[in-house]
Write a protein that holds these residues in place. Structure first.
Motif, PDB file in Angstrom:
ATOM      1  N   GLU A  89     -29.189 -18.079   1.823  1.00  0.00           N
ATOM      2  CA  GLU A  89     -27.890 -17.393   1.882  1.00  0.00           C
ATOM      3  C   GLU A  89     -28.018 -15.896   2.146  1.00  0.00           C
ATOM      4  N   ASP A  90     -29.242 -15.373   2.186  1.00  0.00           N
ATOM      5  CA  ASP A  90     -29.458 -13.979   2.580  1.00  0.00           C
ATOM      6  C   ASP A  90     -29.502 -13.829   4.096  1.00  0.00           C
ATOM      7  N   THR A  91     -29.494 -14.939   4.812  1.00  0.00           N
ATOM      8  CA  THR A  91     -29.505 -14.889   6.271  1.00  0.00           C
ATOM      9  C   THR A  91     -28.280 -14.139   6.779  1.00  0.00           C
ATOM     10  N   ALA A  92     -28.516 -13.119   7.601  1.00  0.00           N
ATOM     11  CA  ALA A  92     -27.431 -12.272   8.093  1.00  0.00           C
ATOM     12  C   ALA A  92     -28.012 -11.234   9.042  1.00  0.00           C
ATOM     13  N   VAL A  93     -27.125 -10.515   9.703  1.00  0.00           N
ATOM     14  CA  VAL A  93     -27.513  -9.292  10.393  1.00  0.00           C
ATOM     15  C   VAL A  93     -27.353  -8.157   9.384  1.00  0.00           C
ATOM     16  N   TYR A  94     -28.398  -7.400   9.205  1.00  0.00           N
ATOM     17  CA  TYR A  94     -28.402  -6.305   8.236  1.00  0.00           C
ATOM     18  C   TYR A  94     -28.219  -4.978   8.967  1.00  0.00           C
ATOM     19  N   TYR A  95     -27.320  -4.164   8.422  1.00  0.00           N
ATOM     20  CA  TYR A  95     -26.986  -2.880   9.018  1.00  0.00           C
ATOM     21  C   TYR A  95     -27.289  -1.747   8.037  1.00  0.00           C
ATOM     22  N   CYS A  96     -27.851  -0.706   8.570  1.00  0.00           N
ATOM     23  CA  CYS A  96     -28.042   0.538   7.849  1.00  0.00           C
ATOM     24  C   CYS A  96     -26.852   1.449   8.147  1.00  0.00           C
ATOM     25  N   ALA A  97     -26.436   2.240   7.160  1.00  0.00           N
ATOM     26  CA  ALA A  97     -25.294   3.119   7.356  1.00  0.00           C
ATOM     27  C   ALA A  97     -25.493   4.436   6.621  1.00  0.00           C
ATOM     28  N   ALA A  98     -24.923   5.498   7.191  1.00  0.00           N
ATOM     29  CA  ALA A  98     -24.979   6.820   6.577  1.00  0.00           C
ATOM     30  C   ALA A  98     -23.574   7.254   6.169  1.00  0.00           C
ATOM     31  N   ASP A  99     -23.468   7.758   4.958  1.00  0.00           N
ATOM     32  CA  ASP A  99     -22.196   8.213   4.410  1.00  0.00           C
ATOM     33  C   ASP A  99     -21.566   9.281   5.289  1.00  0.00           C
ATOM     34  N   GLY A 100     -20.269   9.182   5.497  1.00  0.00           N
ATOM     35  CA  GLY A 100     -19.570  10.176   6.291  1.00  0.00           C
ATOM     36  C   GLY A 100     -19.449  11.516   5.593  1.00  0.00           C
ATOM     37  N   SER A 101     -19.580  11.519   4.270  1.00  0.00           N
ATOM     38  CA  SER A 101     -19.507  12.746   3.493  1.00  0.00           C
ATOM     39  C   SER A 101     -20.903  13.164   3.049  1.00  0.00           C
ATOM     40  N   LEU A 102     -21.022  14.432   2.684  1.00  0.00           N
ATOM     41  CA  LEU A 102     -22.285  14.924   2.133  1.00  0.00           C
ATOM     42  C   LEU A 102     -22.221  14.923   0.611  1.00  0.00           C
ATOM     43  N   TYR A 103     -23.387  14.775   0.008  1.00  0.00           N
ATOM     44  CA  TYR A 103     -23.561  14.958  -1.435  1.00  0.00           C
ATOM     45  C   TYR A 103     -22.815  13.941  -2.303  1.00  0.00           C
ATOM     46  N   SER A 104     -22.631  12.728  -1.801  1.00  0.00           N
ATOM     47  CA  SER A 104     -22.002  11.687  -2.614  1.00  0.00           C
ATOM     48  C   SER A 104     -22.990  11.172  -3.650  1.00  0.00           C
ATOM     49  N   GLN A 105     -22.493  11.106  -4.867  1.00  0.00           N
ATOM     50  CA  GLN A 105     -23.363  10.612  -5.949  1.00  0.00           C
ATOM     51  C   GLN A 105     -22.487   9.974  -7.014  1.00  0.00           C
ATOM     52  N   PRO A 106     -22.542   8.652  -7.188  1.00  0.00           N
ATOM     53  CA  PRO A 106     -23.404   7.698  -6.484  1.00  0.00           C
ATOM     54  C   PRO A 106     -22.934   7.450  -5.053  1.00  0.00           C
ATOM     55  N   GLY A 107     -23.707   6.716  -4.315  1.00  0.00           N
ATOM     56  CA  GLY A 107     -23.327   6.385  -2.958  1.00  0.00           C
ATOM     57  C   GLY A 107     -22.160   5.418  -2.928  1.00  0.00           C
ATOM     58  N   PRO A 108     -21.357   5.458  -1.878  1.00  0.00           N
ATOM     59  CA  PRO A 108     -20.200   4.563  -1.785  1.00  0.00           C
ATOM     60  C   PRO A 108     -20.606   3.114  -1.515  1.00  0.00           C
TER      61      PRO A 108
END
Length: 127
Positions: A89-108
């Motif tokens: 069930e982990d089968t998928a296309v995996y995408y990396c993404a970068a937050d549109g904002s800076l300094y988010s903590q925690p990440g969205p």
């Protein structure tokens, strides 16, 4: 602008491991939260994991908690997703993404918060 290139996908048997890498361009990588998402046919893009800037606070989807680990190397402008104990069930296309904002903590955890996306890498787990 941030450009992202994923690598490391492939075919693996259930119970196996893979490590995905995402190389980022641009000078703001270390100031952005980074995320991994995945998509299967007919489904919405699903949150997998995120890592914040700075202290590297991590957050995971319940479905992968304890099996996947997200990490980042700011010196190499790269984020990783170590995937262990893989399931079909982990089968998928995996995408990396970068937050549109800076300094988010925690990440969205919402895909709509990410402005930059890689092209995706296919992960297939056979039973």
């Amino acid at each position: 602008q941030v450009q992202l290139v994923e690598s490391g996908g492939g075919l693996v048997q259930a119970g196996g491991s893979l490590r995905l890498s995402c190389a980022a361009s641009g000078r703001t990588f270390s100031s952005r939260a980074m995320g991994w998402f995945r998509r299967t046919p007919g489904k919405e893009r699903e949150f997998v994991a995120t890592i914040s800037w700075g202290r590297g606070i991590t957050n995971y989807a319940d479905s992968v908690k304890g099996r996947f680990t997200i990490s980042r190397d700011n010196a190499k402008n790269t984020v990783y997703l170590q995937m262990n104990s893989l399931k079909p069930e982990d089968t998928a296309v995996y995408y990396c993404a970068a937050d549109g904002s800076l300094y988010s903590q925690p990440g969205p955890t919402f895909a709509s918060d990410y402005d930059y996306w890689g092209q995706g890498t296919q992960v297939t787990v056979s039973s």
